[in-house]
Design a protein around this motif. Structure first.
Motif, PDB file in Angstrom:
ATOM      1  N   ARG A 178     -16.036 -44.385  32.872  1.00 23.09           N
ATOM      2  CA  ARG A 178     -17.331 -43.721  33.060  1.00 23.09           C
ATOM      3  C   ARG A 178     -18.311 -44.694  33.694  1.00 23.09           C
ATOM      4  NH1 ARG A 178     -17.935 -42.031  26.852  1.00 23.09           N
ATOM      5  NH2 ARG A 178     -16.116 -40.669  26.704  1.00 23.09           N
ATOM      6  N   HIS A 195     -15.772 -47.194  27.683  1.00 27.93           N
ATOM      7  CA  HIS A 195     -15.345 -46.398  28.833  1.00 27.93           C
ATOM      8  C   HIS A 195     -15.901 -46.981  30.133  1.00 27.93           C
ATOM      9  CE1 HIS A 195     -13.233 -43.067  26.901  1.00 27.93           C
ATOM     10  NE2 HIS A 195     -14.084 -43.208  25.908  1.00 27.93           N
ATOM     11  N   ASP A 218      -9.736 -41.527  26.315  1.00 20.27           N
ATOM     12  CA  ASP A 218      -9.681 -40.539  25.239  1.00 20.27           C
ATOM     13  C   ASP A 218      -8.483 -39.650  25.527  1.00 20.27           C
ATOM     14  OD1 ASP A 218     -11.976 -41.584  24.171  1.00 20.27           O
ATOM     15  OD2 ASP A 218     -13.301 -40.094  25.078  1.00 20.27           O
ATOM     16  N   GLU A 233     -12.463 -42.128  15.453  1.00 17.82           N
ATOM     17  CA  GLU A 233     -12.129 -41.376  16.666  1.00 17.82           C
ATOM     18  C   GLU A 233     -10.617 -41.417  16.904  1.00 17.82           C
ATOM     19  OE1 GLU A 233     -14.368 -42.472  20.123  1.00 17.82           O
ATOM     20  OE2 GLU A 233     -16.277 -41.895  19.210  1.00 17.82           O
ATOM     21  N   HIS A 238      -9.511 -42.157  20.807  1.00 16.80           N
ATOM     22  CA  HIS A 238     -10.007 -43.204  21.709  1.00 16.80           C
ATOM     23  C   HIS A 238      -9.076 -44.425  21.651  1.00 16.80           C
ATOM     24  CE1 HIS A 238     -13.485 -45.520  23.614  1.00 16.80           C
ATOM     25  NE2 HIS A 238     -12.675 -46.499  23.206  1.00 16.80           N
TER      26      HIS A 238
HETATM   27 ZN   LIG Z   1     -13.706 -42.628  23.956  1.00 18.35          ZN
END
Ligand SMILES: [Zn+2]
Length: 266
Positions: free
Chosen positions: A134, A176, A183, A231, A234
């Motif tokens: 990202r 990210h 993910d 999470e 992830h």
């Molecule tokens: Zn993530």
């Protein structure tokens, strides 16, 4: 106010152990512990043990770990770069990216990700990368969306920022943005909720991801250290050696890193 987020599962019960062996084991263990504590006191270790056992206070735990890093401190290699709210990325950070299924990944680790995914598919599983690299702007938008969600639930701006940051960290503090995190969900269950851990894809990943140099970055029992909620989707590339060591020791990246490094490499 937490209704938008996954419900925590209860811990599964432990197996009952026979009483007598437990009592005998406890007695012998207690004597051994006293002997060890006597030796440790001589070496000045007791205060460290006591502080590490003290707990639930993440700032204390992190400071203990950072103290120990002074002895072996060094520069972390690119694949062990630590990124979290306390260790944000430099705004000048750049990385060479390669296209992978579901987005882009650090070129140096893209092959490991692809191999892991294709092995899963060979075994009849259906992993789906729903987020990988990202940009700063991507992360900023995601974070603001999360803040807006909590504001709509009636939280104050400050409380919404705090709660949002537990789930979607602010720009500059997400892995990210390094291109080393992905993910990964089950194609049959494309939801980022705790129940993701009950899919065959996550069972496989939690067992085998280290073989490809990945770790489950935000485990359920380390949320006070990572500062990020559990999470089970992830995954973070750290290289096979570190991934194996973390799996065996049960350390999360913050703990592993603090015991070895004092700063990120370039
Ligand atoms: Zn993530």
């Amino acid at each position: 106010m937490r209704s938008q987020r996954p419900v925590r599962h209860l811990h599964r019960g432990r197996k009952q152990r026979p009483l007598l062996p437990c009592l005998l084991g406890g007695l012998v263990g207690g004597i051994c512990l006293l002997a060890l504590l006597g030796m440790a006191a001589r070496w000045g270790l007791v205060s460290v043990l006591a502080r590490e056992a003290a707990p639930q206070d993440s700032s204390l735990r992190v400071s203990v770990s950072l103290e120990s890093s002074q002895d072996t401190g060094g520069e972390a290699p690119w694949y062990l770069r630590l990124v979290n709210p306390q260790t944000p990325l430099s705004p000048e950070f750049t990385v060479e990216l390669t296209e992978v299924a579901g987005g882009q990944f650090d070129s140096r680790a893209a092959e490991a990700l692809s191999q892991m995914l294709s092995q899963m598919e060979d075994e009849g599983l259906s992993p789906l990368v729903c987020s990988s690299f990202r940009t700063w702007e991507d992360q900023e938008t995601l974070h603001q969306n999360e803040v807006d969600l909590w504001l709509s639930q009636g939280l104050t701006e400050e409380a919404a920022q705090e709660e949002a940051s537990r789930w979607v960290v602010p720009a500059g503090t997400s892995e990210h943005e390094t291109g080393l995190a992905a993910d990964i969900v089950s194609s049959a269950y494309q939801v980022l909720e705790e129940e993701q851990e009950d899919t065959p894809e996550q069972w496989w990943l939690m067992e085998h991801c280290w073989e490809y140099g990945f770790i489950l970055r935000y485990p359920k029992d380390k949320t006070d250290v990572t500062g990020v909620g559990y999470e089970p989707w992830h995954y973070r590339y750290v290289g096979v050696e570190a991934a194996q060591e973390m799996k065996e020791s049960g350390q999360c990246l913050e703990e592993y890193w603090a015991a070895r490094f004092t700063r990120n490499g370039s």
